[in-house]
Design an enzyme around this catalytic site. Structure first.
Site, PDB file in Angstrom:
ATOM      1  N   LYS A 215       0.834  -1.210   0.000  1.00  0.00           N
ATOM      2  CA  LYS A 215       0.000   0.000   0.000  1.00  0.00           C
ATOM      3  C   LYS A 215       0.871   1.265   0.000  1.00  0.00           C
ATOM      4  O   LYS A 215       0.634   2.210  -0.769  1.00  0.00           O
ATOM      5  CB  LYS A 215      -0.910  -0.017   1.233  1.00  0.00           C
ATOM      6  N   CYS A 269      -3.195  11.070   1.166  1.00  0.00           N
ATOM      7  CA  CYS A 269      -2.559   9.765   0.970  1.00  0.00           C
ATOM      8  C   CYS A 269      -1.171   9.910   0.358  1.00  0.00           C
ATOM      9  O   CYS A 269      -0.171   9.552   0.961  1.00  0.00           O
ATOM     10  CB  CYS A 269      -3.434   8.913   0.063  1.00  0.00           C
TER      11      CYS A 269
HETATM   12  N1  SAJ Z   1      -1.418  14.796  -9.119  1.00  0.00           N
HETATM   13  C1  SAJ Z   1      -0.556  15.517  -9.945  1.00  0.00           C
HETATM   14  N2  SAJ Z   1      -0.179  14.969 -11.131  1.00  0.00           N
HETATM   15  C2  SAJ Z   1      -0.626  13.745 -11.548  1.00  0.00           C
HETATM   16  C3  SAJ Z   1      -1.491  13.024 -10.708  1.00  0.00           C
HETATM   17  C4  SAJ Z   1      -1.875  13.565  -9.493  1.00  0.00           C
HETATM   18  O1  SAJ Z   1      -0.142  16.631  -9.604  1.00  0.00           O
HETATM   19  O2  SAJ Z   1      -0.244  13.328 -12.645  1.00  0.00           O
HETATM   20  C5  SAJ Z   1      -1.834  15.368  -7.823  1.00  0.00           C
HETATM   21  C6  SAJ Z   1      -3.334  15.600  -7.722  1.00  0.00           C
HETATM   22  O3  SAJ Z   1      -3.698  16.830  -8.282  1.00  0.00           O
HETATM   23  C7  SAJ Z   1      -3.535  15.547  -6.217  1.00  0.00           C
HETATM   24  C8  SAJ Z   1      -2.516  14.518  -5.765  1.00  0.00           C
HETATM   25  O4  SAJ Z   1      -1.556  14.414  -6.812  1.00  0.00           O
HETATM   26  O5  SAJ Z   1      -3.239  16.804  -5.625  1.00  0.00           O
HETATM   27  C9  SAJ Z   1      -3.070  13.134  -5.468  1.00  0.00           C
HETATM   28  O6  SAJ Z   1      -4.067  12.803  -6.419  1.00  0.00           O
HETATM   29  P1  SAJ Z   1      -4.236  11.328  -7.039  1.00  0.00           P
HETATM   30  O7  SAJ Z   1      -5.402  11.364  -7.922  1.00  0.00           O
HETATM   31  O8  SAJ Z   1      -2.958  10.870  -7.627  1.00  0.00           O
HETATM   32  O9  SAJ Z   1      -4.458  10.381  -5.782  1.00  0.00           O
HETATM   33  P2  SAJ Z   1      -5.425  10.393  -4.484  1.00  0.00           P
HETATM   34  O10 SAJ Z   1      -4.673  10.978  -3.334  1.00  0.00           O
HETATM   35  O11 SAJ Z   1      -6.774  10.927  -4.762  1.00  0.00           O
HETATM   36  O12 SAJ Z   1      -5.587   8.792  -4.271  1.00  0.00           O
HETATM   37  C10 SAJ Z   1      -4.418   7.999  -4.145  1.00  0.00           C
HETATM   38  C11 SAJ Z   1      -4.512   6.831  -5.146  1.00  0.00           C
HETATM   39  N3  SAJ Z   1      -3.234   6.130  -5.209  1.00  0.00           N
HETATM   40  C12 SAJ Z   1      -2.637   5.856  -6.396  1.00  0.00           C
HETATM   41  O13 SAJ Z   1      -3.084   6.210  -7.467  1.00  0.00           O
HETATM   42  C13 SAJ Z   1      -1.380   5.061  -6.319  1.00  0.00           C
HETATM   43  C14 SAJ Z   1      -5.631   5.885  -4.700  1.00  0.00           C
HETATM   44  O14 SAJ Z   1      -5.672   4.745  -5.536  1.00  0.00           O
HETATM   45  C15 SAJ Z   1      -5.425   5.469  -3.247  1.00  0.00           C
HETATM   46  O15 SAJ Z   1      -6.458   4.595  -2.796  1.00  0.00           O
HETATM   47  C16 SAJ Z   1      -5.445   6.712  -2.396  1.00  0.00           C
HETATM   48  O16 SAJ Z   1      -4.341   7.536  -2.799  1.00  0.00           O
HETATM   49  C17 SAJ Z   1      -5.296   6.289  -0.946  1.00  0.00           C
HETATM   50  O17 SAJ Z   1      -6.313   6.266  -0.223  1.00  0.00           O
HETATM   51  O18 SAJ Z   1      -4.197   5.893  -0.515  1.00  0.00           O
END
Ligand code: SAJ
Length: 436
Positions: A215, A269
């Protein structure tokens, strides 16, 4: 627990993960008692209502509560399966705080009986499930606990992390693959039989420590890769390149897939979990630690660039587009966009306007700054500078004709057609796009 009968389930913690999980298990026909420390949350759910925003969750909860499959309480009662989904924040110096997990364990221990399964879902540092087991073994010496008895244990204990994306939680809870880590292989098999009742994705069994690390690794992997994209954006800025163009071209390579730069990494996360790994192996994690630094540093880079831009146009009205931590959700906690907008509001007051379709009012830190919440139409009519902080669909769909005369600082790359080459903050003229 009888193998054929549907188990009675208790879900401890009714937040963003616990409530949807409880509702999905109830939909599968199990009687679920959700437990939360907040009386307000408990009362809300017992009315068939919800206290969080998530696509389709309201109808699901309303349905399972009205069929008496889901109820909520502040007290833990006997059940066959206990699913713990409580927060694991970090404390001072990024030290993981597993106190909520341990207090959930203390609450569950007195009601456990032979045949029960205890499953931890909270994101946790490696070894937490074993700590939970130790706590239960100490509280209930009458029960044979897995990994500490040579005989067949009375109960099963496993770790099974959620991996759902806010905004798609119900879909992903059902369809994503799951890692199920048992304290022993027998524990993993017991937990597997339970998850198969409501998960359509493949459930893969392993040991508890590997599942805990998996995780953390998933989120650290994403953090490191976003850090690469964010570092590229700062490099491009320095070299006068359009980072979106560079990434678009590089991603045409069949084995390159660079993620998207932004104003930093938000949420609860990805910006948190990598620290659990660093804390567990401080000497061996230079890359993961640096990625955290790069992503946190990107917020300050964006603030500095936006401030320079606003300063360079003393008469301009500025619209900050978005406060959420990512697109199309109403979650403003741990949001880089919110920090950027609030910093600009504190410094430039009434010149700053915020557009956030998911907010009814500005968050508390905007009080007395003079900044105002406006809608996208007003922003397009009245503002001269647009600072894009969140890639909400409603912003993406603004056609070029409505923004061609604006100076745009697009931290999310949503408007590749915005005219003008990359411009350094302070350039004169309109219709320019600052790329990163
Ligand atoms: N972000 C970027 N660039 C990207 C992707 C995301 O700047 O290319 C930023 C987003 O804007 C945001 C942050 O990263 O601020 C996180 O967003 P996210 O969509 O990547 O993830 P979370 O935090 O909504 O959810 C993550 C997910 N983990 C992964 O994709 C590995 C989700 O599957 C998990 O269940 C969740 O964390 C968790 O609960 O741990």
């Amino acid at each position: 627990m009888k193998s054929e009968a549907k188990p009675d389930v208790s879900v401890i913690g009714l937040g963003y993960i616990g409530l949807p999980t409880a509702a999905i298990i109830a939909r599968a026909g199990c009687t679920v008692r959700g437990v939360d420390v907040s009386q307000k949350v408990v009362d809300t759910i017992n009315r068939g209502e919800i206290h969080i925003e998530e696509v389709d969750l309201d109808g699901l909860v309303q349905g399972v509560v009205s069929r008496s499959l889901l109820s909520a309480s502040t007290d833990v009662a006997p059940a066959d399966v206990f699913v713990i989904a409580v927060p694991t924040p970090f404390g001072k110096d990024h030290t993981p705080d597993i106190s909520y997990v341990l207090s959930a364990g203390r609450a569950v221990a007195p009601v456990l009986k032979s045949g029960d399964i205890v499953i931890l879902e909270s994101t946790s540092p490696v070894g937490t499930t074993e700590q939970l087991r130790d706590l239960i073994a100490e509280a209930r010496p009458d029960l044979k606990c897995p990994g500490v008895t040579r005989e067949t244990p009375d109960i099963a204990i496993a770790y099974c992390p959620e991996r759902v994306l806010p905004g798609k939680i119900l879909e992903e809870l059902t369809n994503n693959d799951r890692s199920i880590g048992g304290i022993t292989p027998r524990c993993a098999r017991k937990a597997l039989a339970f998850y198969k009742r409501f998960v359509r994705g493949t459930c893969v069994t392993t040991d508890a420590r590997s599942a805990e690390m998996t995780k953390l690794v998933e989120n650290a992997y994403r953090d490191v890769n976003i850090a690469f994209a964010n570092e590229l954006s700062i490099i491009s800025d320095r070299m006068g390149l359009d980072v979106w163009e560079v990434i678009r071209l590089a991603n045409r390579h069949p084995r390159v897939n660079i993620l998207t730069p932004g104003p930093g990494v938000g949420g609860h996360c990805i910006a948190v979990d990598p620290w659990f790994i660093v804390h567990g192996a401080p000497e061996e994690t230079p890359l993961i630690r640096t990625a955290r630094g790069v992503n946190d540093g990107k917020i300050h880079h964006v603030i500095a660039r936006a401030e320079a831009l606003v300063e360079s146009r003393p008469d301009a009205r500025i619209a900050c587009l978005g406060l959420a931590f990512k697109a199309n959700i109403d979650d403003f906690r741990e949001s880089p966009a919110r920090l950027v907008a609030a910093t600009l509001a504190r410094r430039f007051g009434t010149r700053i306007h915020v557009v956030e379709p998911y907010a009814a009012e500005l968050p508390i830190e905007f009080t007395d700054t003079g900044a105002s919440l406006i809608d996208i139409d007003t922003a397009l009519e009245d503002c001269d500078i647009l600072v894009v902080l969140v890639d909400h669909d409603v912003f993406k769909s603004v056609p070029l004709a409505e923004r061609a005369d604006k100076l745009v600082y697009d931290t999310r790359g949503i408007w590749p057609d915005q005219p003008g080459p990359t411009a350094a903050a302070g350039d004169k003229g309109h219709g320019l796009r600052l790329a990163s």
